[in-house]
Design a protein around this motif. Structure first.
Motif: not given
Length: 508
Positions: A274-294
């Motif tokens: 994920v490029i960018g640590a904005s609200f959207i970027g970090l929400e995406v990061a959390a969602s992808l972790r929920a799907r089991g991705l590194e």
């Protein structure tokens, strides 16, 4: 019903509850049969409505009575306690009302009332034809409110999206994480637009505005006439200037199609950047972790979200994500993207099957600029959201309005702000003179931690912290020259609501 079920759902309001059980807050939830019901005290009266907010089912009993309304603790939706109407976004649907009576020292809830018959009619002198360009938060909220206000004229919504209006915050949160089904995403079903006589046109590009002729020119050359116009074109995701943005595994997130594409790619991916640590970027990061991705996050700042939330909250957000396995590469940027990896400016590279770029958005101003509307880092509007062209209004991410709380003209990219501006614009499109003076509000969800933010602080000289940020129980006040200009909180919902009321009253 068993005693366990009764305790779980609160008292049986059909049997009555002591008046003193409402306490100082004046709110008590319980049940009537299988329905969750809320009793509220209004002076010497007692009224009852459904107990759950119609937005995300927040518990209204934990909210705040303001006048003859109750505000939801989660996302600040507001309902009339007398009619059940959803008077302020993000809730758009009403709650049911229930009849009550006093029996001795008890309040008894009797039965659900029939919905009130619509009695609102279009005001005299209302325009015959209203056109809304854009079908995001502001555009949809305006159309929905226009019909609720009794507007009976022609109402056309023009959208270049393939999907009807959706709950955009869900696209980076629960829907992307896989915990919300797709049927939750549309703001209304397809039948709504036909029932409300809203001419929703999807996949339609708008090429020009002819303000003098009061016409909207479409990409195919046809023209749509209007008497009043609302510009709600929203914002578009910023794309990186370097190579690789057009590769099939590289995505931005703005639309339902974007979210679907990320989900589809994630199903066959192991590692995401994920490029960018904005609200959207970090929400995406959390969602992808929920799907089991590194998940690896690359961003130039030293702390995520520090510019908006300050260093203490930024450090907490970073630790929270790290606890869930996210790896940060801060003080760094992506220099190039290829099919297998993201190259970093500081050296080295990260393997990536999926790349999501979340480096912000920019307002879509091309139509407003072409039409000659006043522009100042957004479309300039007055307190009633009217642009420099009479009869043309703007709302949402493109609008820069005179904010009474900060004392400056501001433009804010928040979902709730856009919805509430759409609702104010609806009133003014049919001849009202309602000023937009809502305090800006947004929420962000990271795993099981909600962050609520109220106000607008582009800068501050002091942050006072009440509670424990690391303990996920805190209330922060952002101050400039000794005055609170914004607040942020974690699990301090009632305090956040009270702060909203205080900020509203300062300037009224």
């Amino acid at each position: 019903m068993s005693s366990d079920a009764s305790n779980e759902n609160g008292p049986d309001l059909a049997k009555g509850v002591p008046i003193e059980s409402l306490g100082e807050a004046g709110l008590l939830s319980g049940h009537v049969g299988d329905d969750a019901v809320l009793i509220a005290r209004l002076g010497d009266e007692f009224v009852a409505i459904d107990a759950a907010c119609t937005h995300y089912h927040g518990p209204l009993a934990e909210g705040l009575i303001v006048g003859e309304t109750v505000r939801c603790p989660w996302h600040h939706a507001c309902f009339s306690l007398r009619t059940g109407e959803a008077v302020r976004a993000p809730a758009l649907s009403p709650v049911a009302c229930w009849s009550t009576e006093i029996r001795g020292d008890k309040i008894v809830v009797l039965h659900k009332k029939a919905p009130a018959a619509g009695s609102v009619t279009s005001p005299a002198g209302a325009p015959q034809k209203i056109v809304i360009v854009g079908a995001g938060a502001a555009g949809f909220a305006a159309a929905e409110r226009l019909r609720r206000l009794g507007y009976a004229g022609s109402l056309t919504m023009l959208s270049d999206d393939a999907a009807p209006p959706v709950d955009r915050p869900n696209l980076s949160k629960d829907y992307l994480a896989g915990s919300a089904p797709e049927e939750w995403v549309p703001l209304r079903n397809d039948a709504f637009y036909a029932d409300q006589r809203i001419d929703l046109r999807l996949n339609v590009g708008v090429s020009r505005l002819h303000v003098a002729a009061q016409e909207v020119e479409l990409a195919d050359g046809s023209k749509v006439p209007y008497d009043r116009l609302l510009l709600a074109t929203g914002a578009e995701a910023v794309r990186l200037p370097g190579p690789g943005m057009d590769l099939p595994h590289v995505h931005t997130l703005r639309t339902l199609a974007d979210s679907r594409a990320i989900i589809a790619r994630a199903e066959n991916s192991r590692r995401a950047v994920v490029i960018g640590a904005s609200f959207i970027g970090l929400e995406v990061a959390a969602s992808l972790r929920a799907r089991g991705l590194e998940v690896h996050v690359v961003a130039p700042e030293q702390r995520p979200m520090e510019r908006v939330l300050g260093p203490q909250m930024g450090e907490f957000v970073q630790r929270l994500h790290e606890e869930h396995g996210v790896v940060f590469h801060l003080g760094n940027t992506a220099s190039a993207i290829d099919a297998q990896q993201v190259s970093l400016k500081a050296g080295g590279s990260l393997e990536a099957d999926l790349v999501v770029v979340g480096v912000g958005v920019r307002p879509r101003l091309a139509l407003a600029e072409q039409a000659g509307l006043a522009i100042d880092r957004g479309v300039v509007v007055d307190a009633c959201l009217q642009t420099s062209a009479p009869g043309v209004f703007a709302a949402g991410d493109i609008a820069r309005w005179p904010d009474p709380h900060s004392g400056t003209a501001i433009r804010v990219e928040h979902w709730v702000v856009a919805q509430r501006q759409g609702q104010t614009a609806a009133m003014n499109l049919i001849g009202g003179r309602e000023q937009f003076d809502a305090v800006p509000f947004f929420w962000s969800q990271h795993y099981d931690v909600p962050i609520n933010y109220l106000g607008h602080a582009e800068s501050w000289d002091e942050i006072s912290v009440d509670g424990d940020i690391a303990g996920r129980d805190c209330f922060l006040r952002y101050k400039r020259d000794g005055r609170v200009v914004a607040v942020a909180s974690i699990y301090r919902d009632i305090e956040n609501l009270r702060a909203e009321v205080e900020m509203e009253h300062v300037f009224r």
